[in-house]
Enzyme design. Structure first.
Site, PDB file in Angstrom:
ATOM      1  N   LYS A  97      12.037  53.583  23.185  1.00 36.24           N
ATOM      2  CA  LYS A  97      11.116  54.269  24.099  1.00 36.24           C
ATOM      3  C   LYS A  97       9.695  53.834  23.740  1.00 36.24           C
ATOM      4  CE  LYS A  97       8.558  57.137  24.628  1.00 36.24           C
ATOM      5  NZ  LYS A  97       7.134  56.991  25.022  1.00 36.24           N
ATOM      6  N   CYS A 110      -3.215  49.980  12.491  1.00 38.56           N
ATOM      7  CA  CYS A 110      -3.092  51.136  11.607  1.00 38.56           C
ATOM      8  C   CYS A 110      -3.493  50.806  10.175  1.00 38.56           C
ATOM      9  CB  CYS A 110      -1.663  51.647  11.645  1.00 38.56           C
ATOM     10  SG  CYS A 110      -0.472  50.343  11.348  1.00 38.56           S
TER      11      CYS A 110
HETATM   12  P1  NAD Z   1       1.013  58.337  19.596  1.00 36.99           P
HETATM   13  O1  NAD Z   1       1.474  59.056  18.404  1.00 36.99           O
HETATM   14  O2  NAD Z   1       0.176  59.046  20.590  1.00 36.99           O
HETATM   15  O3  NAD Z   1       2.266  57.767  20.432  1.00 36.99           O
HETATM   16  C1  NAD Z   1       3.249  56.957  19.838  1.00 36.99           C
HETATM   17  C2  NAD Z   1       4.528  57.089  20.632  1.00 36.99           C
HETATM   18  O4  NAD Z   1       5.004  58.426  20.524  1.00 36.99           O
HETATM   19  C3  NAD Z   1       4.394  56.815  22.126  1.00 36.99           C
HETATM   20  O5  NAD Z   1       5.541  56.127  22.556  1.00 36.99           O
HETATM   21  C4  NAD Z   1       4.368  58.205  22.727  1.00 36.99           C
HETATM   22  O6  NAD Z   1       4.848  58.253  24.056  1.00 36.99           O
HETATM   23  C5  NAD Z   1       5.317  58.937  21.814  1.00 36.99           C
HETATM   24  N1  NAD Z   1       5.171  60.386  21.751  1.00 36.99           N
HETATM   25  C6  NAD Z   1       4.082  61.149  22.000  1.00 36.99           C
HETATM   26  N2  NAD Z   1       4.362  62.453  21.772  1.00 36.99           N
HETATM   27  C7  NAD Z   1       5.646  62.511  21.359  1.00 36.99           C
HETATM   28  C8  NAD Z   1       6.499  63.556  20.929  1.00 36.99           C
HETATM   29  N3  NAD Z   1       6.089  64.821  20.882  1.00 36.99           N
HETATM   30  N4  NAD Z   1       7.751  63.245  20.556  1.00 36.99           N
HETATM   31  C9  NAD Z   1       8.190  61.980  20.569  1.00 36.99           C
HETATM   32  N5  NAD Z   1       7.426  60.934  20.964  1.00 36.99           N
HETATM   33  C10 NAD Z   1       6.157  61.205  21.346  1.00 36.99           C
HETATM   34  O7  NAD Z   1       0.308  57.031  19.044  1.00 36.99           O
HETATM   35  P2  NAD Z   1      -0.448  55.908  19.895  1.00 36.99           P
HETATM   36  O8  NAD Z   1      -1.741  56.473  20.335  1.00 36.99           O
HETATM   37  O9  NAD Z   1       0.482  55.323  20.888  1.00 36.99           O
HETATM   38  O10 NAD Z   1      -0.684  54.794  18.761  1.00 36.99           O
HETATM   39  C11 NAD Z   1      -1.726  54.847  17.860  1.00 36.99           C
HETATM   40  C12 NAD Z   1      -1.293  55.454  16.545  1.00 36.99           C
HETATM   41  O11 NAD Z   1      -0.191  54.744  16.007  1.00 36.99           O
HETATM   42  C13 NAD Z   1      -2.349  55.388  15.483  1.00 36.99           C
HETATM   43  O12 NAD Z   1      -2.437  56.631  14.813  1.00 36.99           O
HETATM   44  C14 NAD Z   1      -1.865  54.324  14.529  1.00 36.99           C
HETATM   45  O13 NAD Z   1      -2.314  54.426  13.223  1.00 36.99           O
HETATM   46  C15 NAD Z   1      -0.403  54.488  14.627  1.00 36.99           C
HETATM   47  N6  NAD Z   1       0.277  53.244  14.215  1.00 36.99           N
HETATM   48  C16 NAD Z   1       0.909  53.219  13.004  1.00 36.99           C
HETATM   49  C17 NAD Z   1       1.506  52.060  12.567  1.00 36.99           C
HETATM   50  C18 NAD Z   1       2.199  51.992  11.243  1.00 36.99           C
HETATM   51  O14 NAD Z   1       3.052  51.146  11.078  1.00 36.99           O
HETATM   52  N7  NAD Z   1       1.892  52.841  10.283  1.00 36.99           N
HETATM   53  C19 NAD Z   1       1.491  50.928  13.370  1.00 36.99           C
HETATM   54  C20 NAD Z   1       0.821  50.986  14.590  1.00 36.99           C
HETATM   55  C21 NAD Z   1       0.240  52.163  15.008  1.00 36.99           C
END
Ligand code: NAD
Length: 489
Positions: free
Chosen positions: A183, A293
């Protein structure tokens, strides 16, 4: 695969490309604000069918035990991705706003190449280990330790490096014998949907083994964390969403693997080449508009040379102009959405409200009235308690903080709820290694070394996550361990 213009992507459920029962939703080019086309919008029923298909494929086929089939399928997928790499590049630049120069690295070609590691690992892995004969409780027993797939994996991914993150979950999960429902983020549906097209057209991956569910509604993805038919959730995204995934998974005690946010520190020790280190820090904080990240967004420098460090960082960051991601010279493209740009702007406003100053940047570039651009910005005059030093901004923003020696530098680096990555620069490698050992983070760059690699584990300490992606550790995240004891006369 179709052309970029007017694409209408579909879901992959049980081996078939299908429309979404909730209709479609638009995907937008963040550099131009133009709607590129639409993606299938999955309903909760679509997600339910995808989970059911993955469950059936795991329970009723030999996918989990047929290593030869899985290796062949992974290599077919890699070949298909490689063959279509130019179309994928076009989609990635348009949908993610990723600078073209990064598509030859982690944004596209790197993760495609890394699929070899997954196939090779499955091929050479020791699935069973002979633990020898012993007589626990006086019963002579032959012991074997088997590693087996966890089962159905729900993979939830963000938009910033969609191919890297989608493939760093799909590759090892499949190599280990799992089936999967992927997803992706609503901001980058096409980058995932193309995988569905390539899988169905160019691989022998059996129906139901991979399902791809694009949705505009986060709640559809959240079903993966709640559904009892899913054995494991592999999530990358923000720390707040990671908490929600973990809470949702608790009812069914799912295995939860989390890659979350970061607020990593770049430590410059007093014997280092200050200008060179600060310039490198500023460059990396600008790449892909800071939407990584593991980017080191706190530059921690000797107090006695603070002004010099701010000047060096600002000289580099001020010279990087946010630009068209299709231009080969562009390092800093747009942010993904107006929502993200507003969020970054709020952080910049908080910096001045707390007494900080901008050594360069500070807002939207004057010469760009379309596209979600923000100028690379160096913030000076704040300490590690400032909001911009504590919270993840996910924009091209570097906060310069003064330290009073090595112990203080380590204290500042570790004074964070996060623990994803870190960097240390020193003329003395042994001294730098000592500092690296004290940093509570999952990856450390010493004097410019690169930890990102298919065979190296990546992940975070503290609130940056649980578990490791990539490398052997990343493959083994997708395995259970079984002890088999056979009585012997
Ligand atoms: P986000 O947490 O808003 O969304 C990530 C995913 O989660 C999306 O697919 C979203 O639709 C889904 N999602 C949202 N709410 C949900 C819920 N309640 N239950 C299940 N899924 C849900 O993050 P974003 O804005 O898409 O990405 C940026 C963030 O990702 C930053 O905080 C970044 O640091 C992090 N990130 C971490 C890594 C890592 O490997 N540590 C890598 C890339 C990005």
């Amino acid at each position: 695969m179709g052309l970029l213009n007017d694409r209408q992507s579909q879901l992959l459920i049980d081996g078939k490309l299908v429309a979404g029962n909730a209709g479609t939703f638009p995907t937008v080019n963040p550099a131009t604000e133009e709607v590129l086309g639409v993606a299938a919008d999955a309903s909760t029923d679509d997600m339910g069918r995808a989970i059911e298909a993955a469950r059936r494929a795991f329970d009723d086929t030999d996918w989990s035990t047929n290593t030869e089939l899985r290796v062949r399928c992974l290599r077919q997928l890699q070949e298909a991705l490689t063959k279509h790499v130019e179309e994928l590049r076009e989609i990635t630049i348009a949908e993610v706003g990723a600078p073209v120069m990064l598509t030859s690295m982690a944004q596209l070609e790197g993760p495609i190449a890394d699929l070899s590691f997954c196939a090779d690992t499955a091929e050479s892995y020791q699935w069973t280990t002979d633990a020898g004969i012993a007589s626990p409780m006086g019963i002579k027993t032959k012991r074997t330790i088997a590693r087996e797939a966890v089962g159905v994996v729900g993979a939830i991914t963000p938009w910033n490096f969609p191919h890297q993150i989608n493939l760093a979950k799909l590759g090892p999960a499949l190599a280990a014998g799992n089936t999967i429902v992927l997803k992706p983020a609503p901001d980058t549906p096409w980058c995932a949907a193309v995988l569905g097209e390539l899988i169905s057209e160019h691989t022998d991956i059996p129906a139901g083994v991979v399902n791809i569910i694009t949705s505009s509604d986060h709640a559809v993805g959240a079903l993966l964390s709640k559904d009892p038919r899913v054995d494991m959730v592999s999530f990358t995204g923000s720390t707040n969403t990671g908490r929600a995934v973990m809470a949702d998974g608790s009812a069914t005690l799912k295995k939860v693997f989390l890659e979350l946010g970061g607020k990593s520190a770049f430590l410059v020790l007093d014997d280092a080449d200050l200008a060179g280190a600060c310039s490198m820090s500023a460059f990396t904080a600008s790449m892909h508009a800071g939407q990584g990240c593991a980017i080191t967004t706190r530059l921690v420098v000797p107090r006695a040379r603070y002004d010099e460090a701010v000047g060096a960082a600002a000289a580099t960051m001020g010279s990087i102009k946010p630009g068209d991601p299709t231009d080969p010279g562009t390092v800093c493209g747009p942010l993904i959405s107006s929502r993200q740009r507003n969020r970054v702007q709020e952080y910049l406003d908080s910096a001045t409200a707390e007494g900080g100053t901008f050594a360069c940047g500070g807002g939207r570039p004057a010469d760009r009235d379309t596209g979600y651009f923000i100028e690379p910005t160096v913030i000076a005059g704040l300490d590690n308690n400032a909001k911009v030093a504590r919270e993840e901004i996910f924009g091209p923003v570097l906060t310069v903080i003064a330290h009073d020696g090595d112990d203080d530098a380590v204290r500042i680096a570790n004074d964070s709820p996060y623990g994803l990555s870190g960097t240390v620069f020193s003329a003395d490698e042994e001294r730098a290694a000592g500092i690296a050992a004290r940093m509570r983070v999952g990856t450390v760059n010493v004097n410019g070394g690169v930890w990102y690699s298919a065979d190296m584990p990546f992940g975070g300490y503290k609130q940056s996550g649980i578990g490791r992606e990539m490398g052997l550790a990343g493959f083994e995240e997708y395995l259970e361990t079984k002890a088999i004891a056979t009585a012997k006369n």
